[in-house]
Scaffold this motif. Structure first.
Motif, PDB file in Angstrom:
ATOM      1  N   SER A 232       0.855  -1.184   0.000  1.00 30.27           N
ATOM      2  CA  SER A 232       0.000   0.000   0.000  1.00 30.27           C
ATOM      3  C   SER A 232       0.887   1.228   0.000  1.00 30.27           C
ATOM      4  O   SER A 232       2.055   1.169   0.403  1.00 30.27           O
ATOM      5  CB  SER A 232      -0.930   0.018   1.219  1.00 30.27           C
ATOM      6  N   SER A 233       0.309   2.342  -0.428  1.00 32.18           N
ATOM      7  CA  SER A 233       1.012   3.614  -0.376  1.00 32.18           C
ATOM      8  C   SER A 233       0.875   4.217   1.010  1.00 32.18           C
ATOM      9  O   SER A 233      -0.098   3.976   1.716  1.00 32.18           O
ATOM     10  CB  SER A 233       0.432   4.563  -1.419  1.00 32.18           C
ATOM     11  N   ILE A 236       2.807   1.931   6.356  1.00 35.02           N
ATOM     12  CA  ILE A 236       2.364   0.534   6.349  1.00 35.02           C
ATOM     13  C   ILE A 236       2.799  -0.224   7.597  1.00 35.02           C
ATOM     14  O   ILE A 236       2.189  -1.233   7.955  1.00 35.02           O
ATOM     15  CB  ILE A 236       2.872  -0.212   5.101  1.00 35.02           C
ATOM     16  N   LYS A 363       4.493   7.251  -2.745  1.00 31.67           N
ATOM     17  CA  LYS A 363       3.315   7.102  -3.606  1.00 31.67           C
ATOM     18  C   LYS A 363       3.690   6.753  -5.042  1.00 31.67           C
ATOM     19  O   LYS A 363       3.107   5.850  -5.655  1.00 31.67           O
ATOM     20  CB  LYS A 363       2.491   8.390  -3.572  1.00 31.67           C
ATOM     21  N   HIS A 366       5.170   3.238  -5.237  1.00 37.57           N
ATOM     22  CA  HIS A 366       4.109   2.247  -5.057  1.00 37.57           C
ATOM     23  C   HIS A 366       3.313   2.078  -6.352  1.00 37.57           C
ATOM     24  O   HIS A 366       2.940   0.958  -6.721  1.00 37.57           O
ATOM     25  CB  HIS A 366       3.176   2.664  -3.926  1.00 37.57           C
ATOM     26  N   ARG A 370       2.844  -1.320  -8.481  1.00 37.82           N
ATOM     27  CA  ARG A 370       1.553  -1.863  -8.923  1.00 37.82           C
ATOM     28  C   ARG A 370       1.575  -2.159 -10.424  1.00 37.82           C
ATOM     29  O   ARG A 370       1.051  -3.187 -10.874  1.00 37.82           O
ATOM     30  CB  ARG A 370       0.417  -0.894  -8.599  1.00 37.82           C
ATOM     31  N   ALA A 384      -4.215  -5.192  -1.173  1.00 39.12           N
ATOM     32  CA  ALA A 384      -3.986  -3.963  -0.406  1.00 39.12           C
ATOM     33  C   ALA A 384      -3.475  -4.340   0.981  1.00 39.12           C
ATOM     34  O   ALA A 384      -4.139  -5.069   1.718  1.00 39.12           O
ATOM     35  CB  ALA A 384      -5.270  -3.151  -0.311  1.00 39.12           C
ATOM     36  N   LYS A 386      -2.799  -3.957   4.707  1.00 39.14           N
ATOM     37  CA  LYS A 386      -3.309  -3.213   5.849  1.00 39.14           C
ATOM     38  C   LYS A 386      -2.157  -2.815   6.763  1.00 39.14           C
ATOM     39  O   LYS A 386      -1.242  -3.600   6.990  1.00 39.14           O
ATOM     40  CB  LYS A 386      -4.316  -4.057   6.627  1.00 39.14           C
ATOM     41  N   CYS A 404       9.900   1.696  -1.426  1.00 34.21           N
ATOM     42  CA  CYS A 404       8.681   0.892  -1.541  1.00 34.21           C
ATOM     43  C   CYS A 404       8.974  -0.504  -1.009  1.00 34.21           C
ATOM     44  O   CYS A 404       9.902  -1.173  -1.475  1.00 34.21           O
ATOM     45  CB  CYS A 404       8.203   0.822  -2.985  1.00 34.21           C
ATOM     46  N   TYR A 406       7.214  -4.309   0.045  1.00 33.44           N
ATOM     47  CA  TYR A 406       6.038  -5.116  -0.240  1.00 33.44           C
ATOM     48  C   TYR A 406       6.228  -6.541   0.270  1.00 33.44           C
ATOM     49  O   TYR A 406       7.346  -6.987   0.556  1.00 33.44           O
ATOM     50  CB  TYR A 406       5.746  -5.131  -1.746  1.00 33.44           C
TER      51      TYR A 406
END
Length: 466
Positions: A232-233, A236, A363, A366, A370, A384, A386, A404, A406
């Motif tokens: 997510s942007s 996190i 942002k 990210h 994506r 997404a 959380k 970023c 992930y």
């Protein structure tokens, strides 16, 4: 020609050693990496179009799934798994990494932050993008009975860092094979001491990443299916810190408590009062945690001790909330101790256990993630993420450099249950390895291509930096 290539590599290494970590001097282009005639080469035009960008991710995944590369990555991961090393002690792991980089013809800087390694692939010129893998294991006994079980008693790779290293080495191999399409430089960051040692902070302090424009990192996840990713942007993961307090009173016989100053009673009141910091002083919509997980005092049933030691962690999603929690923890502990006629000292020990910042995903990066993951796996495979109160020292990188981070799913129900990290029964689904390799390589390559294209439309005053 081979002699010429080796000479060029030697000259490149000498010049690089003089200019790193400042990364601010002119250097010759590194010599081409050794490649196999059987290795397919991606074709990218000088003027990149959207279709080529879309194909990069799929092509890299196909390269990562080659049987010979997959088998090599698995061997690397299992070798590291059998020989786990704790934070800032990853000497053999670091040696293995350097040996493999040498075979690929990749120049690297070592040591960085004691045991860290930073490799360089590409043109030696901007833009600079970094890929990060953590190397350290945990101080716990492995309970998984398999052929490649840890050979070191009391130490285990129980959080997937062995897989992280193997995937980044796999990405290094692919990037070096495809270096002709790299429009800039990829830094391969093999980081020590993620598990509480703040290895990322020490790497930043070395200056090795001073001119890096962006950084990507991943963590394999036992919570999501294989072939999926989660990100997510924005914020996190929480910022965190540790605290330890010593509450001093006056010991004595338990039968005559009036002649003592009971630190156990004082510490008990402190533990309860600390919980009020979240339940009564914090906005319910501003996630914070204060947990006392250590309480040590006394050794007999009928003796009140002279002192009690308590310790725990506090976490928040903003710098302001984190600073407020820190201040109030000190106030509550010292003042509650005084109410019970005790003295208290609070130690955050930031030298050995630095505060971790909030992990914040940039942002724009990210959005690039994506796009890359969607092209490779399908947009429906992006989950997404959380926000969680867990922490990750990638946050140090992301605080200093646009970053970023992930999660890479590895769950396959046909292979049984996969325990969460820090469990003695932790396992890695090795089928996940090609996905991490391909994502690393795709993110770095597309970032360089896109930002090199943008830079050509701006001021042409570009430095030859590395």
């Amino acid at each position: 020609m081979e002699v010429l290539r080796l000479c060029l590599m030697a000259i490149f290494g000498l010049v690089m050693a003089l200019v790193i970590p400042s990364i601010n001097a002119q250097v010759p282009e590194p010599a081409p990496a050794p490649t196999s005639d059987a290795t397919p080469t991606l074709s990218i035009s000088s003027i990149l179009n959207k279709e080529e960008l879309a194909n990069i991710s799929v092509n890299f995944l196909n390269l990562a799934k080659r049987p010979e590369l997959f088998d090599w990555i698995v061997r690397i991961r299992r070798t590291i798994h059998e020989n786990p090393e704790l934070g800032f002690e990853e000497f053999e792991t670091s040696k293995l990494i350097r040996n493999e980089l040498d075979k690929m013809g990749i120049f690297y800087k070592y040591p960085v932050a004691v045991t860290g390694v930073v490799g360089f692939s590409g043109t030696g010129k901007p833009p600079f993008v970094a890929l990060r893998a953590d190397m350290d294991a945990l101080a716990m006994q492995e309970e998984v009975d398999w052929e490649h079980k840890s050979k070191i008693p009391g130490k285990m790779h129980a959080c997937g860092h062995d897989a992280h290293v193997a995937m980044l080495l796999g990405a290094a191999k692919i990037l070096q094979e495809q270096r002709d399409i790299l429009q800039g430089t990829v830094l391969l960051v093999f980081q020590p001491a993620e598990e509480g040692g703040g290895g990322a902070k020490k790497m930043l302090e070395s200056g090795i990443l001073d001119n890096v424009d962006a950084i990507f990192g991943l963590h394999i996840s036992p919570m999501s299916p294989i072939g999926t990713v989660a990100a997510s942007s924005g914020p996190i993961m929480a910022g965190s810190g540790f605290f330890e307090a010593v509450i001093k009173g006056k010991g004595g016989h338990a039968a005559i408590p009036q002649h003592t100053i009971d630190p156990i009673l004082a510490a008990s009141n402190i533990v309860v009062s600390l919980q009020h910091l979240v339940s009564r002083e914090t906005d319910p919509l501003d996630s914070q945690v204060v947990t006392v997980a250590k309480f040590k005092g006394g050794g007999a049933f009928n003796v009140i001790p002279d002192s009690v030691t308590i310790g725990g962690t506090f976490r928040a999603f903003s710098k302001e909330s984190f600073a407020q929690l820190k201040q109030r923890i000190v106030e509550v502990i010292t003042r509650q101790a005084a109410v019970q006629r005790c003295n208290a000292t609070v130690d955050f020990d930031t030298k050995n256990r630095p505060f971790y910042p909030v992990t914040v995903n940039n942002k724009a990066l990210h959005e690039q993630f994506r796009n890359v993951a969607g092209q490779m796996l399908g947009i429906d495979k992006i989950i997404a993420m959380k926000p969680t109160m867990g922490t990750e020292d990638f946050s140090f990188f992301a605080e200093a450099i646009p970053g970023c981070f992930y999660l890479l799913g590895m769950v396959d129900e046909t292979k049984g249950r996969f325990e969460s990290g820090h469990s003695p029964f932790y396992r890695v689904n090795e089928d996940v390895l090609p996905y991490g390799v391909a994502l690393h390589a795709s993110l770095a390559t597309t970032y360089l291509l896109e930002h090199q294209l943008k830079s050509t439309t701006r001021d042409q005053n570009v430095h030859d930096e590395l």
